[in-house]
Write an enzyme that holds these catalytic residues in place. Structure first.
Site, PDB file in Angstrom:
ATOM      1  N   ASP A 107      27.304  48.653  20.051  1.00 25.27           N
ATOM      2  CA  ASP A 107      26.446  48.060  18.994  1.00 25.27           C
ATOM      3  C   ASP A 107      27.050  47.385  17.673  1.00 25.27           C
ATOM      4  O   ASP A 107      26.871  47.165  16.822  1.00 25.27           O
ATOM      5  CB  ASP A 107      25.200  48.935  18.695  1.00 25.27           C
ATOM      6  CG  ASP A 107      24.216  49.152  19.544  1.00 25.27           C
ATOM      7  OD1 ASP A 107      24.322  48.622  20.496  1.00 25.27           O
ATOM      8  OD2 ASP A 107      23.427  50.177  19.429  1.00 25.27           O
ATOM      9  N   ASP A 154      54.987  60.853   5.333  1.00 25.53           N
ATOM     10  CA  ASP A 154      54.418  61.084   3.957  1.00 25.53           C
ATOM     11  C   ASP A 154      53.457  61.815   3.751  1.00 25.53           C
ATOM     12  O   ASP A 154      52.826  61.844   2.455  1.00 25.53           O
ATOM     13  CB  ASP A 154      55.076  60.067   2.966  1.00 25.53           C
ATOM     14  CG  ASP A 154      56.600  59.559   2.896  1.00 25.53           C
ATOM     15  OD1 ASP A 154      57.339  60.571   3.396  1.00 25.53           O
ATOM     16  OD2 ASP A 154      56.717  58.514   2.601  1.00 25.53           O
ATOM     17  N   LYS A 163      49.396  60.862  20.706  1.00 25.95           N
ATOM     18  CA  LYS A 163      50.363  59.901  20.213  1.00 25.95           C
ATOM     19  C   LYS A 163      50.049  59.566  18.828  1.00 25.95           C
ATOM     20  O   LYS A 163      49.153  58.793  18.668  1.00 25.95           O
ATOM     21  CB  LYS A 163      49.905  58.651  21.201  1.00 25.95           C
ATOM     22  CG  LYS A 163      49.943  58.892  22.673  1.00 25.95           C
ATOM     23  CD  LYS A 163      48.896  57.944  23.442  1.00 25.95           C
ATOM     24  CE  LYS A 163      48.755  58.704  24.737  1.00 25.95           C
ATOM     25  NZ  LYS A 163      49.781  58.820  25.642  1.00 25.95           N
ATOM     26  N   LYS A 170      42.325  52.332  25.577  1.00 25.89           N
ATOM     27  CA  LYS A 170      41.073  53.311  25.578  1.00 25.89           C
ATOM     28  C   LYS A 170      40.316  53.016  24.431  1.00 25.89           C
ATOM     29  O   LYS A 170      40.441  53.105  23.282  1.00 25.89           O
ATOM     30  CB  LYS A 170      41.534  54.583  25.674  1.00 25.89           C
ATOM     31  CG  LYS A 170      42.353  55.250  26.653  1.00 25.89           C
ATOM     32  CD  LYS A 170      43.904  55.236  26.182  1.00 25.89           C
ATOM     33  CE  LYS A 170      44.578  55.905  27.509  1.00 25.89           C
ATOM     34  NZ  LYS A 170      46.090  55.626  27.164  1.00 25.89           N
ATOM     35  N   HIS A 223      46.845  49.859  29.092  1.00 26.52           N
ATOM     36  CA  HIS A 223      46.714  51.200  28.579  1.00 26.52           C
ATOM     37  C   HIS A 223      45.701  51.512  27.274  1.00 26.52           C
ATOM     38  O   HIS A 223      45.924  52.563  27.094  1.00 26.52           O
ATOM     39  CB  HIS A 223      48.195  51.475  28.255  1.00 26.52           C
ATOM     40  CG  HIS A 223      48.478  52.981  28.237  1.00 26.52           C
ATOM     41  ND1 HIS A 223      49.041  53.489  27.205  1.00 26.52           N
ATOM     42  CD2 HIS A 223      48.451  53.899  29.167  1.00 26.52           C
ATOM     43  CE1 HIS A 223      49.242  54.929  27.581  1.00 26.52           C
ATOM     44  NE2 HIS A 223      48.960  55.043  28.677  1.00 26.52           N
ATOM     45  N   HIS A 280      49.447  65.260  24.958  1.00 26.65           N
ATOM     46  CA  HIS A 280      49.334  64.126  25.311  1.00 26.65           C
ATOM     47  C   HIS A 280      49.223  63.071  24.028  1.00 26.65           C
ATOM     48  O   HIS A 280      48.716  61.981  24.294  1.00 26.65           O
ATOM     49  CB  HIS A 280      48.196  63.849  26.405  1.00 26.65           C
ATOM     50  CG  HIS A 280      48.179  62.567  27.064  1.00 26.65           C
ATOM     51  ND1 HIS A 280      47.279  61.649  26.744  1.00 26.65           N
ATOM     52  CD2 HIS A 280      48.885  61.918  27.899  1.00 26.65           C
ATOM     53  CE1 HIS A 280      47.078  60.603  27.370  1.00 26.65           C
ATOM     54  NE2 HIS A 280      48.297  60.661  28.235  1.00 26.65           N
TER      55      HIS A 280
END
Length: 502
Positions: free
Chosen positions: A249, A427, A422, A244, A242, A420
């Site tokens: 470089d 604090d 996440k 991404k 899952h 979508h």
């Protein structure tokens, strides 16, 4: 496991005898099938019980098998066989450990320079011990809000690549944005840049062969992650990549919630506006992102790329205000890394916990931590989508709302489009951005990667984004929520029963 095998053999023998006897006296194929199916269900129930899974998972599986034997049996073949998971990933785990010992710093000494309160330092020690990656103080980050900002930044950096481009994605589509990415990668490959692309075989199952072959013909190394050829004979379908990741470089990296697809630019008619968060990283922390990619590449190809070309001394940037730490989680690891760090963040809070998650299916530990925090007077807020993309997960998520609301958690449903993102902010000082949802699949089954931020300027941007998101969301009222129809409550209850399996 030997005891399990013996029990299995005994059950099969007894089942065969019963089946033959039944078939002989009744002469009915249906009776034979019924007994064999019963024996199979009993066998699976015994295996599940002897595996010492978490009680909630065990009860959920037994309930499904008892209520829907045939469906439960097929569902188990697809998603439930975890008993040889450790054996499958042992080779990867051994390689990962060797890489970490060789290329990571032996101790996070620089952490002492972070302006953290004493009650927050155990989180850093935990993150280093179970995540095994150091905190970087020589990195810069920029929060990328939504698709246009994210893809603009990605393409701008890809155009600058001179030596290599590494990509790792769950979903890749051959739509407009996918075609744009293909053109850029093909051009860079023709210029002599080494381009390696890991794509999840299940998440990207709609990706056309023509798209893949065009990239390969141009010199791009396209590798599917854990292809599934016989779904009912292999539970590889259940453990997906899952992540991404982009590394350019060795000095520039990207991580976050956006895959490669037009819907992430708001071009899906059903979802409309797509609210998401990505992170651009420069400097020392990119080396960790590179290591995570190289470990996954080795797992799928057997190719070791642990050379100075890819792991040279990291690009030094001006020391930032705070720290950045990249943490990978997955079924190949001993600890439930992402979940435990989420738990530690929540329990370290003194003032506020703001959570954005499109799929909110917490286990008992996370659920209790959120409720206790709210009951203690901490400002706990959950931002969730109002429009579902996966109905069973949507209903399962909402089944947790009443007890959270009773504890004082403020729950907002995002109305502008589909949420979508996440993200967790604690604090206003600690944060996490990445690929992991606050759900059991991200905690236990998927390969994930998150960036944990400590006292960085990017956290202020995340707080501003949250405040803007709350403007486009409606806060759920407990009394009104309790008025939802009975059929909805049933859907929520059934979905929650299945939540340990999701």
């Amino acid at each position: 496991m030997r005891n399990t095998s013996r029990v299995a053999i005994l059950v099969v023998i007894v089942g065969a005898l019963l089946a033959l006897t039944n078939g002989f006296w009744e002469g009915k194929l249906l009776g034979l099938f019924s007994v064999l199916m019963s024996c199979s269900v009993i066998f699976i129930a015994l295996v599940i019980s002897l595996e010492n899974r978490k009680p909630a998972q065990t009860i959920a599986w037994l309930a499904v098998l008892g209520s829907f034997p045939i469906v439960g049996f097929l569902f188990y073949l697809l998603f439930g066989r975890n008993y040889w998971q450790q054996r499958r990933y042992k080779k990867k785990a051994d390689f990962d450990e060797a890489v970490l010992l060789k290329f990571q710093e032996p101790s996070p000494i620089a952490v002492e320079r972070l302006p953290m309160a004493p009650h927050q330092r155990p989180l850093l020690r935990l993150a280093y011990r179970i995540g095994q990656h150091p905190v970087s103080l020589a990195s810069q980050t920029a929060v990328l809000t939504n698709g246009e900002e994210t893809f603009s930044s990605i393409f701008a950096e890809l155009e600058k690549a001179e030596h290599h481009i590494h990509l790792e994605y769950y979903i890749v589509r051959h739509d407009e944005i996918g075609q744009q990415l293909k053109r850029v990668l093909m051009e860079k490959a023709r210029q002599g840049v080494r381009v390696r692309f890991l794509y999840d075989a299940v998440g990207s199952w709609k990706l056309s062969n023509a798209y893949i072959e065009e990239l390969r013909a141009a010199g791009v190394e396209m590798i599917p992650f854990s292809p599934v050829r016989l779904p009912f004979l292999s539970n590889q379908i259940n453990f997906r990549n899952h992540r991404k990741i982009i590394v350019i470089d060795g000095g520039v990296g990207f991580v976050g919630g956006l895959n490669i697809g037009d819907e992430y630019l708001g071009k899906n008619k059903y979802f409309g506006f797509w609210r998401d968060t990505h992170l651009l990283i420069r400097g020392e922390a990119v080396r960790t992102l590179q290591l995570i990619f190289l470990q996954d590449w080795y797992y799928m190809t057997g190719e070791r790329l642990l050379t100075p070309d890819y792991l040279s001394p990291p690009l030094i940037v001006e020391e930032g205000q705070g720290g950045v730490q990249l943490i990978a989680g997955g079924p190949d690891q001993k600890w439930e890394v992402i979940k435990q760090l989420y738990f530690a963040m929540i329990t370290s809070a003194k003032r506020s916990i703001w959570v954005a998650s499109p799929y909110f299916v917490p286990d008992e530990d996370i659920l209790t931590a959120l409720k206790v925090a709210a009951l203690s007077g901490i400002d706990v807020r959950l931002l969730a989508p109002k429009r579902p993309d996966k109905k069973i997960v949507f209903y399962a998520s909402r089944s947790y709302f009443p007890e959270l609301l009773e504890a004082g958690v403020k729950i907002y449903e995002y109305e502008k489009g589909f949420l979508h993102s996440k993200v967790i902010v604690v604090d206003g000082e600690l944060a996490s951005i990445g690929t992991a949802n606050m759900d059991m699949r991200s905690f236990h089954l998927n390969f994930e990667v998150n960036a944990f931020l400590y006292y960085t300027d990017s956290i202020h941007k995340l707080v501003r984004d949250f405040l803007e998101d709350f403007r486009h969301a409606s806060m759920i009222d407990y009394e009104q929520f309790q008025q939802r129809p009975f059929r909805v409550r049933i859907a929520e209850s059934v979905s929650r029963l299945l939540s340990p399996l999701l």
